[in-house]
Design a protein around this motif. Sequence first.
Motif, PDB file in Angstrom:
ATOM      1  N   LYS A  35     -17.256  12.407 -20.314  1.00  0.00           N
ATOM      2  CA  LYS A  35     -16.685  11.359 -19.479  1.00  0.00           C
ATOM      3  C   LYS A  35     -17.764  10.525 -18.823  1.00  0.00           C
ATOM      4  O   LYS A  35     -18.929  10.912 -18.762  1.00  0.00           O
ATOM      5  N   LYS A  71      -9.489   7.845 -16.877  1.00  0.00           N
ATOM      6  CA  LYS A  71      -8.181   8.099 -16.265  1.00  0.00           C
ATOM      7  C   LYS A  71      -7.620   6.845 -15.604  1.00  0.00           C
ATOM      8  O   LYS A  71      -6.449   6.797 -15.242  1.00  0.00           O
ATOM      9  N   SER A  78      -4.119   7.727 -16.304  1.00  0.00           N
ATOM     10  CA  SER A  78      -3.393   8.828 -15.665  1.00  0.00           C
ATOM     11  C   SER A  78      -3.433   8.752 -14.133  1.00  0.00           C
ATOM     12  O   SER A  78      -2.784   9.521 -13.455  1.00  0.00           O
TER      13      SER A  78
END
Length: 1560
Positions: free
Chosen positions: A1380, A1390, A1307
């Motif tokens: 994470k 990400k 992302s």
Amino acid sequence: MGLSFCGNDKDSNAYSVDNGVLDNGCFVDALNLVPHVFLLFITFPILFIGWGSQSSKVQIHHNTWLHFPGHNLRWILTFTLLFVHVCEIAEGIVSNTQMESNHLHLFMPALMGFIAATTSVVYYHNIETANFPKLLLALFIYWILAFITKMIKLWKFAEASLGVQHLRFCITALLVILYGLLMAVEINVIRVRKYVFFANPQRVKPPEDLQDLGVRFLQPFVNLLSKATYWWMNPLIIGAHKRPIELKKIGKLPIAMRALTNYLSLKDAYEEQKNTDDPEKSPSIWRSMYRAFGRPILLSSTFRFTADLLGFAGPLCISGIVEHLKSTTEIDKSNKTGNMILGVYHMYSTELLQNTYVLAVLLFLALVLQRTFLQASYYVTIETGINLRGALLAMIYNKILRLSTSNMSMGEMTLGQINNLVAIETNQLMWFLFLCPNLWAMPVQIIMGVILLYYLLGNSAIIGAGVILLLAPVQYLIATKLADTQKSTLDYSTDRLKKTTEILKGIKLLKLYAWDNIFCDSVEETREKELTSLKTFALYTSMSIFMNAAIPIAAVLATFVTHAYIEEDRLGPAKAFASLALFHILVTPLFLLSTVVRFAVKALVSVQKLSEFLQSDEIGDDSWRNGEMSMPLETGKKYKYPGDTKAINRKGRFRMDNYEQPMRRQLRPTETEDVAVQVDDGYFTWGSSLSTLSDINIRIPTGQLTMIVGQVGCGKSSLLLAMLGEMQNISGKVSWSNKNRYSVAYAAQKSWLLNATVEDNITFGSPFNKQRYKAVIDACSLQPDIDLLPFGDQTEIGERGINLSGGQRQRICVARALYQNTNMVFLDDPFSALDIHLSDHLMQEGILTFLQDNKRTVVLVTHKLQYLIHADWIIAMKDGSVLREGTLKDIQTHDVELYEHWKTLMNRHDQELEKETELESQTTLERKTLRRAFYSREAKNQIDDEDEEEEVEEDEDDNMSTTTSRRSKIPWRDCWRYLSSGGFLMVFLMVFSKLAKHSVMVAIDYWLAKWTSSNQRNESFANLFANSTNYTENNDGRQNTEHHSYVPVFIILCGAAIALCLITSLTVEFLGVAAATNLHHNLLNKIIHAPIRFFDITPLGQILNRFSADTNIIDQHIPSTLESLTRSTLLCLSAIGVIAFVTPTFLIALVPLAVAFYFIQKYFRVASRDLQDLDDSTQLPLLCHFSETAEGLTTIRAFRHEARFKQRMLELTDTNNTAYLFLSAANRWLEVRTDYLGAMIVLTAAVAAIRSSPQSGLVGLGLTYALTVTNYLNWVVRNLADLEVQMAAVKKVNSFLSTESENYEGSIDVSQVPEDWPQHGEIKIQDLCVRYDPMLKPVLKHVNAHINPGQKVGICGRTGSGKSSLSLAFFNMVDVFEGKIVIDGIDICKLPLHTLRSRLSIILQDPMLFSGSIRLNLDPEHTCTDDRLWEALEIAQLKNMVKALPGGLDAVVTEGGENFSVGQRQLFCLARAFVRKSSILIMDEATASIDMATENILQKVVMTAFADRTVVTIAHLVSSILEAEQVLVFSSGNLVECDSAANLLKQEDSVFHLLVQTHK
């Protein structure tokens, strides 16, 4: 007209016997009825009783299948008899039409004779199957009676001065001869079997094969009719519809067809040629093949010639039918009286052939016979080809077992070459044999065809033939180009496969280093070259197809146009269509000739390769070749076991060191011979002139443990192989004590396993002994591994089964060596892939307890110096020679320096052992991988099974028909997928051009029919007005203009057809190329970008199959099958359309034929697919067995198991040959049936045409088309079946295209990530949860940790606690579904995958190198300078070694890095990690497979070179993390402790402390 036997003509004296009874023709004919009636009266009751009694046992047991003497001759004679009877009936009926009233006696006896002859053969068959020869007496009497009555008739004819020119005389004479011969056959049966007139009849047993119920291939044993029509295949082919054909169903091969039988005959022929005078001259393989297999090839050629000659009957009959169609009605009755002899009409021999119905029947019979002979010829060559292949495989295998090892290791004879010999060269020769009869049959066919054309058309035929002959060399040129292109395509695809294999093997590494795209591009690059080659291939293929289609059109065009202009007489339809049919016949041999010649050239090359291979060095000759012989040749041979390699006991005087001898003697007073093996002044080499081992003087004491030690690459393994006789001996000798050489067990350094169960791999052919087996399993600690396997020790391992890890494979190999009950055990570095615990256990339980208790002599090569204390005798090696030998005590006193050096290494290890807080060994890791693989595979299987069950439930209709229909369905969906991946434009072009081409082809022939019919019509007009001369002149002029007006249209149509041929052939081929390009590109990208989980659950072999076999089918086979299928289907449809247009009544007859055709193709396709699968599935084990043997040569020879492996090879070859034979018999079954259907079509078309008598031109058109149907019907079915099999490849490839890819995007945009990220190497793990698959449970749960920059962190925990999963989570290789990992402030989930993986470094447990250069392995992206690479190599202590290599950084790395030792490979991996200057290094158990010295280097480098970087070590050897600043301890997916090692050790109740204690 009333019916009466002798007719009731007005002035006839049919019933008068004034001149004597026998002079009445009618009476003689009546007399001829007697034998037939007699036979029918006698045999019918017997047959009825027979059927009645046999109805209970439907299938006659094949024990009673026994041919009486003269079996085949009798069938041939009976069939000839039937044919002559048909002629007799025809002659009778035609003659009868010439009489005033019906004379039944003209054809009635002939009809009865036909029935009797048919009965005789049925009756004979039943007697034979029941083995009851006494009943043959009835037949014997029948032949005698028939012979006598026919003789009387012939005598009467001769008296009435009838001669050869009269047909009835000829027929009667033929019948006399046939009856006489049949009588002779019958007498011969009585003579041999003595069933009557003799006191003791002969007892006969059926052939050995038939006593063995396992033999199901009955072609050699059934009767002639069943042989010709493959009737015996019916149960198999029809049964396939209900349940698939399995190996059990096709049984064993008859003895004469087994590989061993054929191998012996080929070998004898080969050995006979070995010339004692000229030993250098190699025997000719061609001559050996001719001697062993020449006879069947001659038989096949005879069949082939017969078939070809009968083939010409077609065009001649068409010509006759068209010619006589008009003249049937007005038979010239003027000479009727002249032919009235004995009161009835006698035809001349030529007259019968002018009757169109007779010609139609003759055409039918000629077609049936031609096709039968052709199929027989094919069958014989195929059977011979298969036999030859079996023999060659056995020859190659025997040679492999004797190949010298240096050939293999020096790369003179690679595995690839051997596999090529087995898979390609033998098949080339087999195919050559299949096509062999064509080499001499085709030229004859072409010459005959040209002569007939000349006879029909005169000079213009020569022009047509000239066109064909001129274009034939072009055909050949294209064919050779095709072969070359195919070769280059093959080279590229081999290259591509090699790269793909490497990528798939190292996929984990490539993903972790983010190199997947680089390597993917290199495959794409090779694929591009392959595609360029494929496009050329497609171009040549389409040219070849185009030439095939265009040559006949061009020839017809040239012929007819020149004929129109140069010949005087007009072209009539009879001649035109006969020559058209001839052109059709000529095209096939011309087209095939180029193929055959190409195969002949290939066969020459194959024979050359085979010859070289059979001449290559063998291992057995080493000792004799060197002249340094300690005994004469004969005695040497005496010790040789049959078929074994060099095994010579050369006893020499033992030279021993003085101080050593007395001590040994005291130790082992019971031993008579205390030296098992001794080497004196040995110099050994691997084939080059340089010696690998020099000045070797050693001895191996009997019943003791000898250890060979030394650094990596100093020649320890070579020494073992030199003792086993695998190395070439330059000088010196190896002496074995008598009993030991044939009793050796050997475990090689590179583990070698069979594709078999674990148990088979361990017992290795020895009898199973439960107690011993258990002891061995325990000694090698294999039980936990076996428990993990899905079927325990019955699990298949190897290429077709489960892939085990290095350590597991190695332990199985050691177990094999321990299990064998041999005097000597050679173990080559058995600890290399094992961790410390296993090594200790194996040493203690396996070597010291299990082997030494049995007083077996053990030779152990090892790096683990701590075991030296157990050795009775030590040999220290250095740089290819012996540094020291003696006991540890000797070395301690005589070579202090060496002893001290060992001591430091040992001390280091002892300290490790003291601190050994071993948490998870490599073994447990391997077990974990195995468990994960199974767990995942089971999950996947479960999902698959559920899917399948759903499908089944949908289809379930509670009856048999569903499975049947599903098995006979055509895979339309896959065809559509294939076509759509080729692009819609191409598909549209293909369909459109195909339809246009076939329409134009029909138009050409229709125009020809119109043109030739107009000539005929004009001629008949001209004849009417022949008396008015002026009319004729005018008419001639008009006729010529009209005649020539047909020509331009004809030329235009032919030109259009030729252009369309070109377009169609190009579109199909390039459609294929487009489809192949897209499918491979998508497949490669899908697979390379698949998550790592996909590779855990999908066997490597399965993925590789998609890239090898399936891609090959899509690339090269589907386009040509598709082309052939569309062409033959459209040809058949257009032919049927034309016939129906000419004679609509034909459509009525077409219905039953179409139904028959539908069932034939339906049954055949299912059976063919099963047999094809069997052929494929039995071929794989055979090829595997060959490559397996070549890989494990040293092991097989050390164990002396050659004979067992040969036996296995023969079994596998026979199984594969059985499947292939059945497949080819099924093809013959189909072809015979479709050919007979084709013949029926011709017959019905001819009869319909004669009855409705349309324009003669159209009749010619219809019949010519009917003839082509016979050629193409079976191709429709064969191509359909092939396409069905080939579409499976598309289906398999498509199944992989639905794989999920990893999410490479991320992302965050790449531009947002700092260039030098991660700068510090700080790692924060926040509430991390990880799983391998959404279907599976999490492997890490809510983990929280913080790693400071530059910290050295250790991670440990028991098996399955999730340590390795954490290392994969750093690279986002697993599914992080909660929490994470933040590295230097960025959440890694990400990031784009490529960015993340390219910024971290990892060293894996399995050192993996790719083939190419050293530079490629360190820096495939080519981003680093040479200095940087040298620096990395220096840090990894490899600089000097690499400098010494030719090419330095560009030195070659072979596949898998095999040319470096395991330790060196691990150091390369370290250098690779260093080249990537990442601030985070993850070490996943990097020290498992290396010796201590290398491990020291590694630890040191990590401490210095990576001092400022964050290093995360996943520990299996606790020593490597006791210094760690932070230790993370995992337990079943949870992080339980996190502190420095020192602190954790202080806490008595910590898990870490507990682990340390348990592993003390």
